[in-house]
Motif scaffolding. Structure first.
Motif, PDB file in Angstrom:
ATOM      1  N   LYS A   1       0.833  -1.199   0.000  1.00 37.55           N
ATOM      2  CA  LYS A   1       0.000   0.000   0.000  1.00 37.55           C
ATOM      3  C   LYS A   1       0.866   1.248   0.000  1.00 37.55           C
ATOM      4  N   GLN A   2       0.432   2.228  -0.761  1.00 37.78           N
ATOM      5  CA  GLN A   2       1.044   3.552  -0.696  1.00 37.78           C
ATOM      6  C   GLN A   2       0.588   4.190   0.619  1.00 37.78           C
TER       7      GLN A   2
ATOM      8  N   ASN B   1      -0.864   6.961   1.283  1.00 35.20           N
ATOM      9  CA  ASN B   1      -2.217   7.552   1.253  1.00 35.20           C
ATOM     10  C   ASN B   1      -3.325   6.507   1.158  1.00 35.20           C
ATOM     11  N   GLU B   2      -2.986   5.238   0.953  1.00 35.26           N
ATOM     12  CA  GLU B   2      -3.981   4.165   0.894  1.00 35.26           C
ATOM     13  C   GLU B   2      -4.200   3.496   2.250  1.00 35.26           C
TER      14      GLU B   2
END
Length: 181
Positions: free
Chosen positions: A6-7, A9-10
């Motif tokens: 996951k990034q 912001n995710e």
């Protein structure tokens, strides 16, 4: 079990809370998610999760990492913050295996660091180690350069040229961690 990436912001609020609990760094214990997302904006998170999406192990990939060696900058992705929710269950080792496969498939040159006492773990995970080379990395501490605290450099995936460059590090040939202002 499932491997996820996951990034920053995710990440959900719960995931951020859980990561901070697992890392257990006192200065970060009260970090709010908005600040977490800003602080780690140049990162992605690799997880091993169970069927209920609970984090079993996490490692952060930091894309903002440059070493200056012999006056030339070398950018790497830095693997940092590996921790498992439960010790001696194999979650950390399994995550390292997935992580190594991922950075290799993506052709993403990735190094990490460890203290001497963690060598057996990384050797078991088949991560190549440059013993005692991290001691030759200098970090800026205000008005002076100090030695990094780690002992070894971990090679998750790296070109032969950069491996040879890191292998030459010594007390006479230091690397300098370059940080953005």
């Amino acid at each position: 079990m499932k491997y996820q990436i996951k990034q920053t912001n995710e990440l959900t609020e719960q995931e951020i809370e859980h990561i901070l609990q697992l890392w257990d760094i006192s200065a970060w214990n009260t970090m709010k998610s908005a600040f977490f997302r800003t602080f780690f904006k140049d990162s992605e998170f690799h997880f091993l999760v169970d069927l209920q999406q609970n984090i079993l192990a996490v490692i952060r990939l930091n894309f903002d990492f440059t070493l200056e060696i012999s006056g030339k900058p070398y950018a790497y992705a830095e693997a940092v913050g590996l921790v498992a929710a439960q010790k001696k269950k194999g979650y950390g080792a399994l995550l390292v295996q997935y992580f190594k496969e991922n950075v290799t498939q993506r052709n993403r040159e990735t190094i990490g660091f460890c203290h001497e006492n963690l060598r057996p773990f990384y050797e078991k995970c088949d991560v190549e180690i440059l013993f005692d080379k991290a001691k030759s990395i200098k970090e800026n501490a205000g008005s002076e350069w100090i030695n990094a605290e780690d002992d070894d450099i971990l090679l998750f995936y790296i070109s032969q040229e950069k491996k040879e460059q890191l292998s030459t590090l010594s007390t006479e040939n230091n690397a300098y961690l370059i940080t953005k202002e």
